[in-house]
Write an enzyme that holds these catalytic residues in place. Structure first.
Site, PDB file in Angstrom:
ATOM      1  CD  GLU A  55      -2.835  -0.882   2.523  1.00 24.67           C
ATOM      2  OE1 GLU A  55      -2.761   0.168   3.202  1.00 24.67           O
ATOM      3  OE2 GLU A  55      -3.539  -1.845   2.849  1.00 24.67           O
TER       4      GLU A  55
ATOM      5  CG  ASP B 170      -4.050   7.699   7.841  1.00 21.98           C
ATOM      6  OD1 ASP B 170      -4.103   6.462   7.809  1.00 21.98           O
ATOM      7  OD2 ASP B 170      -4.204   8.419   6.832  1.00 21.98           O
TER       8      ASP B 170
ATOM      9  CE1 TYR C 255      -6.783  -2.031   7.444  1.00 25.26           C
ATOM     10  CE2 TYR C 255      -5.642  -1.299   5.468  1.00 25.26           C
ATOM     11  CZ  TYR C 255      -5.698  -1.422   6.838  1.00 25.26           C
ATOM     12  OH  TYR C 255      -4.675  -0.952   7.614  1.00 25.26           O
TER      13      TYR C 255
END
Length: 275
Positions: free
Chosen positions: A49, A60, A175
């Site tokens: 990634e 994040d 994911y």
């Protein structure tokens, strides 16, 4: 068969989980970032990634937020990120690369231009964290029509109705967010992860990669026992940060520190075979 499909099929044949590594493109500078990217497959990365830096990476944690800011300060752009993939493809035609980021830089670049340039550069898929299924017509469906996979996040709190919506146009892999929160801030519970993956697979036969909070080879091994792949990002990005000088410049151990950690994580993932 796409590179992602081929890689997950090969992993299934080998009877092991894969290692998915995340790094931010251009962190801490273009040359160092390219060297890290180029070295990851030999260090054990099965899928890469590659983060596209953004000024407001809301999903994040602190480590990846800092990496985005370092990369942007060093002048990283979408064009340079795609150029990194082109350079990578000169020596590696097999390892899948998935670009991960936010929609704003893609929108500013121009959606159709971006999709065409990404495919030409050798990108295999996208993870765009701020486009929900309700906006699939904006990027997901055009990306899939162009030949790119589109990976979605599933979290422990995704209910059954929402899960069906999330999985409807997911391709490449799912994911699975192993913890509630942002990246790199807590440790996952393998038993809870196993239950979450089972729930996903009851809805759709698709590889599931587990990420968020994986920092050590031991954690990677535990999660490899219940998943198709383990994603590590904050720990690798943190390895970069720990080797920078006071001015934020790469040091003599920056590249080797990241690649050494990737090797240890890959050994943890592969230890599932003999566990």
């Amino acid at each position: 068969m796409s590179r992602l499909d081929a890689r997950f099929a090969a992993l299934e044949t080998e009877g092991r989980a894969g290692l998915v590594t995340f790094v931010t493109s251009g962190d801490p500078d273009l040359a160092t970032s390219q060297a890290i990217l180029d070295g990851l497959p030999a260090a054990g990365a099965d899928v890469i990634e590659l983060g596209m830096p953004f000024t407001d990476p809301m999903a994040d944690g602190p480590a990846i937020q800092a990496a985005s800011l370092r990369a942007l300060k060093a002048g990283q752009t979408v064009v340079k990120t795609l150029d990194m993939v082109r350079a990578f493809r000169k020596s590696d035609s097999d390892t899948p690369i998935v670009l991960m980021g936010y929609y704003n830089p893609i929108y500013s670049y121009g959606r159709d231009r971006f999709l065409a340039d990404a495919i030409e550069a050798g990108v295999d898929g996208l993870i765009v964290v701020d486009l929900p299924p309700e906006e699939d017509a904006e990027l997901c469906l055009p990306a899939m029509d162009a030949g790119l996979s589109f990976t979605r996040f599933v979290t422990p709190t995704t209910d059954a109705r929402r899960l069906s919506s999330v999985l409807a146009n997911t391709s490449g892999f799912v994911y699975y967010v192993s913890i509630a929160g942002v990246t790199g801030t807590a440790a996952p519970d393998p038993s809870q992860v196993a239950a979450g993956i089972s729930r996903i697979k009851s809805h759709k036969a698709v590889p599931v990669a587990v990420g968020f909070g994986v920092k050590t080879p031991e954690q990677a091994r535990e999660l490899a026992c219940v998943s198709d792949a383990v994603v590590v990002g904050s720990a690798l990005v943190g390895a970069i940060a720990h080797t920078l000088d006071d001015a934020g410049r790469a040091g003599p151990s920056t590249i080797s520190s990241v690649l050494d950690l990737a090797r240890h994580l890959a050994e943890g993932v592969r230890a599932r075979e003999v566990a």
